[in-house]
Design an enzyme around this catalytic site. Structure first.
Site, PDB file in Angstrom:
ATOM      1  CB  THR A 153      -0.965  -0.022   1.290  1.00 17.16           C
ATOM      2  OG1 THR A 153      -1.682  -1.229   1.282  1.00 17.16           O
ATOM      3  CG2 THR A 153      -1.807   1.403   1.279  1.00 17.16           C
TER       4      THR A 153
ATOM      5  CD  GLU B 113      -3.813  -7.579  -5.002  1.00 17.03           C
ATOM      6  OE1 GLU B 113      -3.707  -7.441  -3.744  1.00 17.03           O
ATOM      7  OE2 GLU B 113      -3.633  -8.555  -5.449  1.00 17.03           O
TER       8      GLU B 113
ATOM      9  CB  CYS C 269      -3.132 -10.519  -2.329  1.00  6.54           C
ATOM     10  SG  CYS C 269      -1.342 -10.162  -3.051  1.00  6.54           S
TER      11      CYS C 269
ATOM     12  CD  GLU D 153      -0.564  -6.835   3.347  1.00  7.52           C
ATOM     13  OE1 GLU D 153      -1.042  -7.565   2.647  1.00  7.52           O
ATOM     14  OE2 GLU D 153      -0.084  -5.765   3.287  1.00  7.52           O
TER      15      GLU D 153
END
Length: 541
Positions: A267, A293, A327, A425
């Site tokens: 990100t 993504e 992911c 994450e």
């Protein structure tokens, strides 16, 4: 002149080979693994079809045997990045004007070469360089990559066939032009298929690409470049730039010809590229397309009516296949307190059975995480849980990087739904579980929806189908790919187009037709068959 309409019907998905002992595919793969294990590949920069070596090099090693060098690679400098942009724009003069069916034929040749000649080559490189077992390599670098080639050709035919109706005395049609510039493809380590698709989808639609491959996936990505060349892709249509992502991103986003980027990764990197594009908007020919993504904090929500063995299997496979480095990997689970002991017991039984180690030994279900940084991050989260009053490690928790970067399949149980590993994450084989009071389903669904900034994948388990539907509706914005009574991983091209929103990306669905339209700019053409010669309206005559 081709006076024909070529059709590209819906393809079949590439079958997953079994790799049973003694099978032709197993024999070929084992031979290729042995071959690649005993050579050191020199990976160049490739610009305009030419191999360039700067002498500024790095090493590609096996994650499961980090002293084993598989390749050396040459890193780009500012000079090579600018050369790649020039080469892409030169190639665009021909590629953008090449009949789309010719571009499609090249993609379909790529698919055939990969399904046959290149299958053991790419799979072996994927296994050695990215530490995937046979099955995980097969479904990624072989099957999914082939599916992307074939399905994208079908989707392109559908897109080009979307035409307006004609009026009285008027012919109308839409031309789907490639973007006016080049596309920057920034690709991840975890899926060779994604690395291919992020370049090849824009290229199928007539664009050209500057490709920044992941440093930890360079071996398989280099063989992709060889595949593209053999299939007949013209030089310069895709340019291969190992090296610093920060450097490549900076120079590309400063270019007048920057038309967009196709991205899978963190990100933070995605936001940095987007911000750089915004800062340079006045310099571009047109507004760039931003498709990306970026990851997830994917969940399993267990309803009190769920089947415990199904939940245990989904949690184990969803969290630990490919060491949790998908992911879509299950990273957090909400489960009724009454069901948790049975599910945990089943997961422990599975963990006791599976083996962990080198990819060349096919009995090893678990392999290594990708590099030392990933290993250290996993260890940090595990140690944090071990030292916390709000959590405990109830399965696994051991880490060893003496030979390779091995992290045991780990379960953290927490009494805090906002515990660190429930929200952040990790990208490793760590599942954090929050057992909730059986009578607090509604409150816990709300927690699930609001806990993470991501919105990639998730699943619900319930034998009560109406309850599953109700939870699905409540979590409609929490996942772009949602599963009912299944693990939140395993999307298949053409069946479950993949992508998520929120902090997980732009949700442009790789593996479906929606992604392709982002790489074209339509022009509508109206032709009047007999032009009017009188300005007056009928009632003025």
């Amino acid at each position: 002149m081709r006076n024909s309409v070529i059709t590209f019907p819906v393809p079949e998905n590439e079958p997953v080979k079994t790799y049973l002992k003694g099978s032709p595919e197993r024999v070929a793969l084992e031979a290729e693994l042995e071959h690649q294990s005993n050579i050191v590949v020199d990976i160049p920069i490739i610009i305009g079809g030419k191999e360039i070596r700067t002498g500024i090099t790095g090493k590609v090693t096996c994650p499961h045997d980090h002293k084993h060098v598989l390749a050396t690679y040459h890193k780009v400098t500012e000079k090579e990045v600018k050369m790649a942009i020039d080469a892409a724009m030169e190639a665009r003069k021909i590629w953008a004007n090449t009949d789309w069916t010719v571009r499609a034929a090249i993609m379909l040749k790529m698919a055939e070469l990969l399904a046959t000649k290149y299958r053991p080559i790419i799979n072996a490189a994927n296994m050695l360089g990215q530490s995937k077992n046979i099955y995980q390599a097969e479904i990624d670098s072989a099957c999914e990559t082939v599916d992307f080639f074939r399905y994208n050709v079908h989707y392109a035919s559908k897109l080009y066939g979307m035409q307006p109706k004609n009026g009285v005395g008027v012919l109308n049609h839409t031309e789907f032009r490639p973007l006016e510039g080049f596309v920057l493809a920034v690709t991840p380590f975890n899926f060779t298929s994604i690395a291919s698709n992020l370049c090849m989808t824009p290229i199928l639609m007539g664009n050209v690409a500057v490709w920044k491959p992941s440093t930890t996936a360079l071996l398989s990505n280099y063989y992709l470049m060889k595949l593209y060349k053999e299939a007949g892709l013209p030089d310069g249509v895709v340019n291969f730039l190992p090296g610093s992502g920060a450097l490549i991103g900076k120079i590309c986003t400063e270019s007048h010809y920057f038309a967009g980027f196709h991205f899978t990764g963190s990100t933070a990197t995605f936001k940095t590229l987007w911000q750089a594009a915004c800062a340079n908007l006045d310099n571009y020919i047109s507004y760039p397309r931003i498709v990306g993504e970026t990851g997830g904090k994917d969940f399993i929500f267990v309803h009190p009516t769920a089947d415990t063995k199904a939940v245990a299997t989904a949690a184990f496979c969803g969290a630990y296949e490919y060491q949790g480095q998908k992911c879509s990997a299950a990273s957090r689970m909400y489960i009724p307190k009454s069901m948790w002991p049975a599910v945990l017991e089943d997961m422990k039984a599975m963990a006791k059975e599976v083996k962990m180690g080198d990819v060349k030994d096919p009995v090893n279900y678990i392999n290594a995480v990708i590099d030392e940084a990933s290993f250290d991050k996993c260890a940090e989260y595990i140690n944090y849980a071990k030292n916390s009053k709000d959590a405990k490690v109830v399965m696994g928790g051991n880490c060893d990087k003496s030979v390779g970067y091995f992290v045991e399949p780990t379960v953290i149980e927490t009494s805090d739904p906002h515990f660190k590993s429930m929200e952040e994450e990790i990208f490793g084989p760590i599942l954090t579980v929050y057992p909730y009071d059986d009578d607090k389903v509604e409150e816990t669904v709300k927690l699930c929806d609001e806990t993470s900034p991501y919105g990639l994948t998730g699943s619900v388990f319930a034998q009560d189908r109406l309850a599953a539907e109700h939870i699905s509706e409540q979590l409609q914005n929490a996942a772009g790919n949602f599963y009912i009574n299944d693990k939140p991983t395993g999307a298949v091209v053409g069946l479950q187009p993949f992508g998520g929103a929120r902090a997980s990306g732009t949700d442009d669905k790789a593996g479906g037709e929606f992604n392709l339209i982002r790489w074209v700019t339509p022009r509508v053409v109206k032709e009047t068959l007999v032009s009017p010669t009188d300005y007056r309206y009928s009632y003025l005559k």
